[in-house]
Design a protein around this motif. Structure first.
Motif, short mmCIF file in Angstrom:
data_model
loop_
_atom_site.label_atom_id
_atom_site.label_comp_id
_atom_site.label_asym_id
_atom_site.label_seq_id
_atom_site.Cartn_x
_atom_site.Cartn_y
_atom_site.Cartn_z
N ALA A 293 -4.74 -0.37 -4.48
CA ALA A 293 -5.00 0.66 -3.37
C ALA A 293 -5.27 1.78 -3.96
N GLU A 294 -4.72 2.27 -5.17
CA GLU A 294 -5.06 3.57 -5.60
C GLU A 294 -6.54 3.67 -6.11
N LEU A 295 -7.05 2.62 -6.65
CA LEU A 295 -8.44 2.82 -6.97
C LEU A 295 -9.50 2.86 -5.75
N GLY A 296 -8.93 2.39 -4.61
CA GLY A 296 -9.49 2.83 -3.34
C GLY A 296 -10.41 1.55 -2.86
N ALA B 21 -2.26 -1.33 2.60
CA ALA B 21 -3.13 -0.26 2.67
C ALA B 21 -4.76 -0.67 2.37
N LEU B 22 -4.91 -1.77 1.71
CA LEU B 22 -6.19 -2.00 1.67
C LEU B 22 -6.49 -3.22 2.64
N SER B 23 -5.86 -3.48 3.61
CA SER B 23 -6.03 -4.25 4.74
C SER B 23 -5.79 -3.31 6.07
N GLY B 24 -6.11 -2.04 5.65
CA GLY B 24 -6.05 -1.18 6.73
C GLY B 24 -4.86 -0.37 7.42
#
Length: 276
Positions: free
Chosen positions: A224-227, A58-61
Motif C-alpha cells: 500500500a505504501e509503494l502505491g 487500501a489496495l482494493s479501494g
C-alpha cells in the motif's frame, strides 16, 4: 533439487533477486532481534495483522485511516466498509490455514475467497463463492485491468501453482511468495476479492516458510505504501514473463516486506517507549 526440476530456484538466480532477498532478510532480522519482541511478540503480531489488513483493503479501494479501522465494529454499510471487513477477516483466518497450505493450497485459496466474501453465496452468487470462475463468468477487480485469462487456462495454471507449492522449493521464501501473489493476481481466478486473496496468500507463504513465524511482517503495508501505480507496473512485469519483469516483481515484493518490517519496528519502538 536442480533448477530444472525447481523452476522457483531458477527465478532466484535472476539479476538483483539475491540482493532483494538479502535486504529483506536484514529487515526481518532487525525486527526479530528487537528486545520488545522477546517480551511482547503477541502484541506486535496482533498489530501487524491489523495494519496488514488496512494495507490490503487500501489496495482494493478502501484506503481508511488505521484508527478508523481500529475503531469500527460495523463493516456492512457500503462497499468500502465491506472491503475493510473482508481484509480483517482474511488477516484473522490466515493463521488458521498454515498447516493446510502445503498439503492443499487450492483448498486454502477456496477458503480465503469464502472468508473474504463473508460466507456462502446467496441468490445470484450461490455456487460462485469459494471456487474458480467458469467460462463466461465476470470478474470484479478494479485495481488490475490486465487481460483476463480464460477459465480453462486459469484451471491449468492453478493446478501448476498448487503443484509447485506442494513440491517445495529451495528458492528463498520471497521468491515463492512473490510468485504465488503474482500468479493469483494475473489469473484472477475468482469472481471477486482476488487482490485481497492474493496478498493474504503471500502472507501465508512468508509465515509458513519460517521467514516470519510470528507473523509480524505485514507486507500488505508495504504494498500500500509503494502505491497502486507501482503495484500495477510491477505486476505487468510479472505477467510479461521476461527475466527483467519477473525480477522487478520479486524486488517490488521484497521492498514491500521491508516496509512492512519497518512498520513493525516502529511498533516495537512505540511499545518500548510506552506509547502504544
Amino acid at each position: 533439487m536442480s533448477t530444472s526440476a525447481d523452476p522457483l530456484a531458477a527465478l532466484a538466480q535472476l539479476p538483483g533477486v539475491a540482493e532483494s532477498v538479502e535486504s529483506m532478510r536484514k529487515a526481518v532480522d532487525r525486527v526479530y532481534g528487537h528486545r520488545v519482541m522477546r517480551r511482547r511478540s503477541a502484541e506486535i503480531t496482533a498489530e501487524a495483522a491489523l495494519r496488514g489488513a488496512r494495507g490490503n483493503a487500501a489496495l482494493s479501494g478502501a484506503d481508511w485511516a488505521l484508527e478508523e479501522v481500529r475503531r469500527r465494529t460495523d463493516f456492512g454499510g457500503d462497499d468500502e466498509a465491506r472491503t475493510v471487513g473482508a481484509a480483517l477477516r482474511l488477516a484473522a483466518e490466515a493463521g488458521q490455514l498454515l498447516t493446510i497450505w502445503r498439503q492443499s493450497p487450492l483448498r486454502v485459496l477456496a477458503r480465503l475467497h469464502l472468508v473474504a466474501a463473508g460466507g456462502a453465496g446467496t441468490g445470484a452468487d450461490d455456487g460462485v463463492i469459494g471456487r474458480p470462475r467458469l467460462a463466461g463468468e465476470p470478474v470484479v477487480e478494479p485495481l488490475v485491468d490486465l487481460p483476463l485469462p480464460a477459465a480453462d487456462e486459469v484451471a491449468g495454471r492453478l493446478d501448476g501453482l498448487s503443484g509447485l507449492v506442494m513440491a517445495g522449493s529451495s528458492a528463498p521464501a520471497l521468491v515463492t511468495a512473490a510468485v504465488v501473489h503474482g500468479e493469483l493476481l494475473a489469473l484472477r481466478p475468482f469472481g471477486s476479492h482476488n487482490g485481497l486473496v492474493a496478498r493474504t496468500a503471500e502472507r501465508i507463504v512468508l509465515i509458513n516458510s519460517g521467514l516470519d513465524p510470528k507473523a509480524v511482517c505485514p507486507a500488505e503495508v508495504g504494498h500500500a505504501e509503494l502505491g497502486a501505480a507501482a503495484y500495477r507496473a510491477a505486476l505487468e512485469g510479472y505477467v510479461s514473463g521476461t527475466p527483467e519483469g519477473m525480477a522487478a516483481w520479486i524486488a517490488h515484493c521484497g521492498r514491500a516486506v521491508e516496509l512492512g518490517m519497518r512498520e513493525s519496528t516502529a511498533v516495537c519502538e512505540a511499545l518500548q517507549r510506552g506509547a502504544a
